[in-house]
Design a protein around this motif. Structure first.
Motif: not given
Length: 368
Positions: A223, A226-227, A356
């Motif tokens: 989580e 970085t998405p 995310w």
């Protein structure tokens, strides 16, 4: 504040009324070219290589469509692409209104794509354990499988399938599994689903699952990444601090799907399980002559997952965990490995959420 004026979250609806997606997990064959160390089906079933007829597959689809409104079909194995009439099974499922996913180890000839073209298949799901072929081989054994499955992933994307990849996380690949995120995003894959290794089948013998505290750290690290917006990434919370259970409930956690018989797993010999975690035991039913025949032996799967762990009695968290996964108090392989202490509590080992933050509803795999 809740209705009593106390500073705690209000439960707006009871557990087990959450929206569910009703899957039939159909094993058209247990034949397989590989003997993966994480396989929950287990080597003995794979060695038997049982195969169901198209007529049997259709009877299973019709039964669950009529009796419970199932509309999602997962084709597993073994290796489902080894079934000589796989195209007929997929076509029959689509005629009956099922959305269909094939879950494959990637070891198949290219003519499989011709038998089940993108127009008739909703999703092609491949298993891949790492972007590193060395790590993948430790789990699969076969030295050529990594290159084969990656080539088939790329070819499936090129042909226009919705391509999904599943990775089972254990100590063997925990440090490398997230490397799949950029690797698959660059190849145009739609979804990556991580799963937490259970102690069923070969997983109980060859690999070591992450302990609850290790799994919670692994999920937190995921989580914190970085998405990657090009790829839908899902993972199962599985173990959570008790005070955080409400947030998963609000994210749609439906409780144990085995207890509501949402996701039957049907084998060629007619064995029917409600959960793959219990597949080392006795099935709760047999599919025979177009119907379910319940297993009357008291030592069957049904009595296991309908068991209530004594620690649940009087627990304030049952409204959001629903008793968690019954495996940890029922399956001998888990003895001494984990026991709910009302501090760290279990969710279903198979239920996944989007990393995310929530994504738009995914019609095929929102809960899996």
């Amino acid at each position: 504040m809740n209705a009593l004026g106390l500073g705690m979250p209000t439960v707006r609806r009871p557990l087990y009324t959450q929206a569910t997606e009703r899957f039939v997990f159909l094993y058209p064959t247990t034949a397989c070219q590989l003997r993966c160390h994480h396989c929950y089906v287990g080597t003995s079933r794979l060695n038997e290589a049982n195969t169901m007829s198209v007529a049997q597959a259709v009877a299973v689809m019709d039964y669950f469509k009529v009796t419970a409104g199932h509309d999602k079909l997962y084709l597993l194995g073994g290796e489902p692409t080894l079934h000589p009439q796989l195209g007929e099974i997929v076509a029959a499922a689509r005629q009956r209104g099922y959305q269909v996913t094939i879950s494959s180890n990637g070891e198949f000839a290219d003519d499989v794509f011709d038998a089940v073209p993108p127009g008739v298949l909703n999703s092609f799901n491949f298993s891949l354990e790492s972007a590193d072929p060395v790590v993948h081989r430790k789990i699969r054994g076969n030295p050529r499988n990594w290159a084969t499955v990656v080539a088939h992933i790329e070819e499936a994307v090129r042909r226009g399938y919705q391509v999904r990849v599943m990775c089972t996380v254990s100590h063997a690949n925990a440090e490398h599994a997230v490397d799949l995120i950029p690797f698959l995003a660059e190849r145009g894959v739609h979804t990556l689903s991580f799963h937490n290794l259970g102690k069923t089948g070969n997983g109980a013998r060859f690999l070591e699952p992450l302990k609850p505290e290790e799994w919670m750290r692994w999920c937190a690290d995921l989580e914190a990444m970085t998405p990657e917006r090009r790829l839908a990434v899902y993972y199962p919370p599985t173990f959570v601090p008790a005070e955080q259970q409400a947030q998963w409930f609000e994210r749609g956690y439906p409780g144990c799907p085995a207890r509501t018989l949402d996701r039957p797993h049907v084998y060629p010999d007619g064995s029917v399980y409600a959960c793959p975690v219990f597949m080392d035991g006795h099935p709760f039913a047999t599919f025979r002559d177009g119907r379910l025949v319940l297993n009357t032996d008291p030592d069957n799967e049904l009595n296991s997952y309908l068991h209530a762990d004594p620690i649940c009695t009087g627990c304030a968290h049952t409204g959001t965990c629903g008793g968690g996964c019954p495996a940890y108090s029922q399956i001998p392989a888990y003895d001494g490995w984990y026991s709910c202490d009302r501090s760290t509590t279990p969710l279903c080992i198979l239920w996944t959420v989007s990393a995310w933050g929530p994504r738009p509803a995914d019609a095929l795999h929102a809960l899996r």
